[in-house]
Design a protein around this motif. Structure first.
Motif, PDB file in Angstrom:
ATOM      1  N   GLY A 103       0.783  -1.224   0.000  1.00 55.52           N
ATOM      2  CA  GLY A 103       0.000   0.000   0.000  1.00 55.52           C
ATOM      3  C   GLY A 103       0.812   1.268   0.000  1.00 55.52           C
ATOM      4  N   GLY A 104       2.113   1.169   0.208  1.00 60.48           N
ATOM      5  CA  GLY A 104       2.949   2.368   0.260  1.00 60.48           C
ATOM      6  C   GLY A 104       3.616   2.680  -1.066  1.00 60.48           C
ATOM      7  N   GLU A 105       4.732   3.379  -0.969  1.00 61.56           N
ATOM      8  CA  GLU A 105       5.454   3.864  -2.158  1.00 61.56           C
ATOM      9  C   GLU A 105       5.837   2.733  -3.105  1.00 61.56           C
ATOM     10  OE1 GLU A 105       9.793   5.794  -3.272  1.00 61.56           O
ATOM     11  OE2 GLU A 105       9.129   5.845  -1.177  1.00 61.56           O
ATOM     12  N   LEU A 106       6.429   1.694  -2.583  1.00 63.10           N
ATOM     13  CA  LEU A 106       6.850   0.581  -3.426  1.00 63.10           C
ATOM     14  C   LEU A 106       5.649  -0.114  -4.060  1.00 63.10           C
ATOM     15  CD1 LEU A 106       9.061  -1.199  -4.551  1.00 63.10           C
ATOM     16  CD2 LEU A 106       8.995  -2.509  -2.409  1.00 63.10           C
ATOM     17  N   GLY A 107       4.607  -0.326  -3.279  1.00 65.84           N
ATOM     18  CA  GLY A 107       3.394  -0.934  -3.810  1.00 65.84           C
ATOM     19  C   GLY A 107       2.803  -0.120  -4.943  1.00 65.84           C
ATOM     20  N   GLN A 108       2.794   1.187  -4.778  1.00 61.58           N
ATOM     21  CA  GLN A 108       2.256   2.065  -5.822  1.00 61.58           C
ATOM     22  C   GLN A 108       3.077   1.951  -7.095  1.00 61.58           C
ATOM     23  OE1 GLN A 108      -0.678   3.844  -5.785  1.00 61.58           O
ATOM     24  NE2 GLN A 108      -0.191   4.044  -7.956  1.00 61.58           N
ATOM     25  N   ARG A 109       4.401   1.898  -6.965  1.00 59.41           N
ATOM     26  CA  ARG A 109       5.258   1.763  -8.145  1.00 59.41           C
ATOM     27  C   ARG A 109       5.021   0.428  -8.845  1.00 59.41           C
ATOM     28  NH1 ARG A 109      10.821   3.317  -5.479  1.00 59.41           N
ATOM     29  NH2 ARG A 109      11.584   1.994  -7.156  1.00 59.41           N
ATOM     30  N   ILE A 110       4.842  -0.630  -8.077  1.00 59.94           N
ATOM     31  CA  ILE A 110       4.566  -1.946  -8.663  1.00 59.94           C
ATOM     32  C   ILE A 110       3.237  -1.929  -9.403  1.00 59.94           C
ATOM     33  CG2 ILE A 110       4.004  -4.346  -8.096  1.00 59.94           C
ATOM     34  CD1 ILE A 110       6.120  -4.106  -5.828  1.00 59.94           C
ATOM     35  N   VAL A 111       2.214  -1.379  -8.769  1.00 53.25           N
ATOM     36  CA  VAL A 111       0.885  -1.291  -9.393  1.00 53.25           C
ATOM     37  C   VAL A 111       0.966  -0.515 -10.712  1.00 53.25           C
ATOM     38  CG1 VAL A 111      -1.394  -0.207  -9.155  1.00 53.25           C
ATOM     39  CG2 VAL A 111      -0.458  -1.600  -7.292  1.00 53.25           C
ATOM     40  N   GLU A 112       1.650   0.616 -10.699  1.00 51.80           N
ATOM     41  CA  GLU A 112       1.767   1.423 -11.919  1.00 51.80           C
ATOM     42  C   GLU A 112       2.429   0.640 -13.037  1.00 51.80           C
ATOM     43  OE1 GLU A 112       3.806   4.951 -10.644  1.00 51.80           O
ATOM     44  OE2 GLU A 112       2.061   5.671  -9.505  1.00 51.80           O
ATOM     45  N   ARG A 113       3.494  -0.083 -12.711  1.00 53.97           N
ATOM     46  CA  ARG A 113       4.211  -0.855 -13.743  1.00 53.97           C
ATOM     47  C   ARG A 113       3.357  -2.015 -14.256  1.00 53.97           C
ATOM     48  NH1 ARG A 113       6.773  -0.901 -18.138  1.00 53.97           N
ATOM     49  NH2 ARG A 113       8.319  -2.538 -18.363  1.00 53.97           N
ATOM     50  N   VAL A 114       2.699  -2.720 -13.359  1.00 54.56           N
ATOM     51  CA  VAL A 114       1.834  -3.828 -13.770  1.00 54.56           C
ATOM     52  C   VAL A 114       0.735  -3.312 -14.704  1.00 54.56           C
ATOM     53  CG1 VAL A 114       0.112  -5.500 -12.942  1.00 54.56           C
ATOM     54  CG2 VAL A 114       2.336  -5.329 -11.805  1.00 54.56           C
ATOM     55  N   GLN A 115       0.140  -2.188 -14.351  1.00 56.42           N
ATOM     56  CA  GLN A 115      -0.917  -1.619 -15.192  1.00 56.42           C
ATOM     57  C   GLN A 115      -0.373  -1.136 -16.530  1.00 56.42           C
ATOM     58  OE1 GLN A 115      -3.069   1.176 -12.719  1.00 56.42           O
ATOM     59  NE2 GLN A 115      -4.034  -0.470 -11.550  1.00 56.42           N
ATOM     60  N   GLU A 116       0.852  -0.583 -16.557  1.00 53.91           N
ATOM     61  CA  GLU A 116       1.482  -0.195 -17.824  1.00 53.91           C
ATOM     62  C   GLU A 116       1.621  -1.395 -18.750  1.00 53.91           C
ATOM     63  OE1 GLU A 116       5.308   1.514 -17.083  1.00 53.91           O
ATOM     64  OE2 GLU A 116       4.475   3.229 -15.989  1.00 53.91           O
ATOM     65  N   LEU A 117       1.856  -2.563 -18.167  1.00 54.89           N
ATOM     66  CA  LEU A 117       2.038  -3.793 -18.939  1.00 54.89           C
ATOM     67  C   LEU A 117       0.716  -4.497 -19.242  1.00 54.89           C
ATOM     68  CD1 LEU A 117       5.184  -5.130 -17.056  1.00 54.89           C
ATOM     69  CD2 LEU A 117       5.108  -4.122 -19.360  1.00 54.89           C
ATOM     70  N   GLY A 118      -0.408  -3.871 -18.853  1.00 61.33           N
ATOM     71  CA  GLY A 118      -1.716  -4.431 -19.170  1.00 61.33           C
ATOM     72  C   GLY A 118      -2.334  -5.254 -18.059  1.00 61.33           C
ATOM     73  N   GLY A 119      -1.700  -5.281 -16.887  1.00 61.70           N
ATOM     74  CA  GLY A 119      -2.224  -6.049 -15.759  1.00 61.70           C
ATOM     75  C   GLY A 119      -3.317  -5.310 -15.015  1.00 61.70           C
ATOM     76  N   PHE A 120      -3.909  -5.994 -14.067  1.00 60.66           N
ATOM     77  CA  PHE A 120      -5.076  -5.450 -13.362  1.00 60.66           C
ATOM     78  C   PHE A 120      -4.847  -5.275 -11.858  1.00 60.66           C
ATOM     79  CE2 PHE A 120      -6.579  -7.737 -17.095  1.00 60.66           C
ATOM     80  CZ  PHE A 120      -7.282  -6.737 -17.734  1.00 60.66           C
ATOM     81  N   LEU A 121      -3.621  -5.365 -11.400  1.00 61.94           N
ATOM     82  CA  LEU A 121      -3.311  -5.198  -9.981  1.00 61.94           C
ATOM     83  C   LEU A 121      -3.643  -3.778  -9.549  1.00 61.94           C
ATOM     84  CD1 LEU A 121      -1.943  -6.612  -7.507  1.00 61.94           C
ATOM     85  CD2 LEU A 121       0.174  -5.498  -8.243  1.00 61.94           C
ATOM     86  N   THR A 122      -4.238  -3.650  -8.358  1.00 62.07           N
ATOM     87  CA  THR A 122      -4.548  -2.323  -7.811  1.00 62.07           C
ATOM     88  C   THR A 122      -3.872  -2.167  -6.458  1.00 62.07           C
ATOM     89  OG1 THR A 122      -6.523  -3.004  -6.588  1.00 62.07           O
ATOM     90  CG2 THR A 122      -6.832  -2.382  -8.924  1.00 62.07           C
ATOM     91  N   LEU A 123      -3.779  -0.936  -6.019  1.00 62.80           N
ATOM     92  CA  LEU A 123      -3.228  -0.673  -4.699  1.00 62.80           C
ATOM     93  C   LEU A 123      -4.108  -1.307  -3.629  1.00 62.80           C
ATOM     94  CD1 LEU A 123      -0.780   0.708  -3.495  1.00 62.80           C
ATOM     95  CD2 LEU A 123      -2.149   2.754  -3.187  1.00 62.80           C
ATOM     96  N   GLU A 124      -5.405  -1.343  -3.871  1.00 59.16           N
ATOM     97  CA  GLU A 124      -6.330  -1.981  -2.921  1.00 59.16           C
ATOM     98  C   GLU A 124      -6.045  -3.472  -2.801  1.00 59.16           C
ATOM     99  OE1 GLU A 124      -7.457   0.114  -5.464  1.00 59.16           O
ATOM    100  OE2 GLU A 124      -7.556   1.814  -4.079  1.00 59.16           O
ATOM    101  N   ASP A 125      -5.633  -4.115  -3.911  1.00 62.37           N
ATOM    102  CA  ASP A 125      -5.258  -5.529  -3.859  1.00 62.37           C
ATOM    103  C   ASP A 125      -4.119  -5.731  -2.871  1.00 62.37           C
ATOM    104  OD1 ASP A 125      -7.117  -6.291  -5.828  1.00 62.37           O
ATOM    105  OD2 ASP A 125      -5.662  -5.962  -7.446  1.00 62.37           O
ATOM    106  N   LEU A 126      -3.116  -4.874  -2.950  1.00 64.82           N
ATOM    107  CA  LEU A 126      -1.974  -4.997  -2.050  1.00 64.82           C
ATOM    108  C   LEU A 126      -2.362  -4.660  -0.613  1.00 64.82           C
ATOM    109  CD1 LEU A 126       0.860  -3.440  -4.242  1.00 64.82           C
ATOM    110  CD2 LEU A 126       0.375  -5.862  -3.830  1.00 64.82           C
ATOM    111  N   GLN A 127      -3.189  -3.635  -0.448  1.00 69.31           N
ATOM    112  CA  GLN A 127      -3.595  -3.216   0.896  1.00 69.31           C
ATOM    113  C   GLN A 127      -4.437  -4.281   1.590  1.00 69.31           C
ATOM    114  OE1 GLN A 127      -5.418   0.459  -0.328  1.00 69.31           O
ATOM    115  NE2 GLN A 127      -3.667   1.674   0.363  1.00 69.31           N
ATOM    116  N   SER A 128      -5.191  -5.050   0.820  1.00 73.29           N
ATOM    117  CA  SER A 128      -6.069  -6.055   1.430  1.00 73.29           C
ATOM    118  C   SER A 128      -5.382  -7.410   1.608  1.00 73.29           C
ATOM    119  CB  SER A 128      -7.337  -6.230   0.588  1.00 73.29           C
ATOM    120  OG  SER A 128      -7.024  -6.765  -0.684  1.00 73.29           O
ATOM    121  N   HIS A 129      -4.114  -7.503   1.205  1.00 76.05           N
ATOM    122  CA  HIS A 129      -3.388  -8.769   1.350  1.00 76.05           C
ATOM    123  C   HIS A 129      -3.292  -9.161   2.822  1.00 76.05           C
ATOM    124  CE1 HIS A 129      -0.474 -11.936   0.748  1.00 76.05           C
ATOM    125  NE2 HIS A 129       0.297 -11.371   1.662  1.00 76.05           N
TER     126      HIS A 129
END
Length: 113
Positions: A34-60
């Motif tokens: 949910g923090g800085e690193l999570g946000q960067r991962i989410v942005e990159r995954v979405q750039e590549l066409g993935g569907f990961l969201t920050l909420e996915d990481l926060q709810s882990h």
């Protein structure tokens, strides 16, 4: 960097990975979930066409599970079961199925774990 694998004995540096580990060490798990690193991962995954969201990481919610294991060439190999990193279990199970027609169910010794 990244053009070739390092030679045996050659120094290998990965400053990006070091910075990532530093962020986690300083900020704890929330940096990823949910923090800085999570946000960067989410942005990159979405750039590549993935569907990961920050909420996915926060709810882990991690859960403690007992590892699975198998004897392999005289060693006991442990791994997390699926849905974790249980790739080797799938490989061993698949090799047994593939080899069954040839009269053996022993895992192939060339499986890369």
């Amino acid at each position: 960097g990244g053009e070739r694998a390092p030679e045996a004995g050659e120094w290998f540096r990965n400053p990006d990975f070091a910075a990532t580990l530093r962020l986690i060490a300083e900020g704890g798990p929330r940096t990823l979930y949910g923090g800085e690193l999570g946000q960067r991962i989410v942005e990159r995954v979405q750039e590549l066409g993935g569907f990961l969201t920050l909420e996915d990481l926060q709810s882990h919610a991690p859960a403690w599970v007992d590892p699975i294991s198998v004897d392999f060439k005289g060693h006991r190999v442990y791994e997390l079961p699926p849905n974790g990193q249980g790739r080797w279990r799938c490989c061993v199970s698949s090799s047994r199925t593939i080899l069954r027609p040839w009269g053996t169910t022993r895992p192939a010794t060339s499986i890369i774990l």
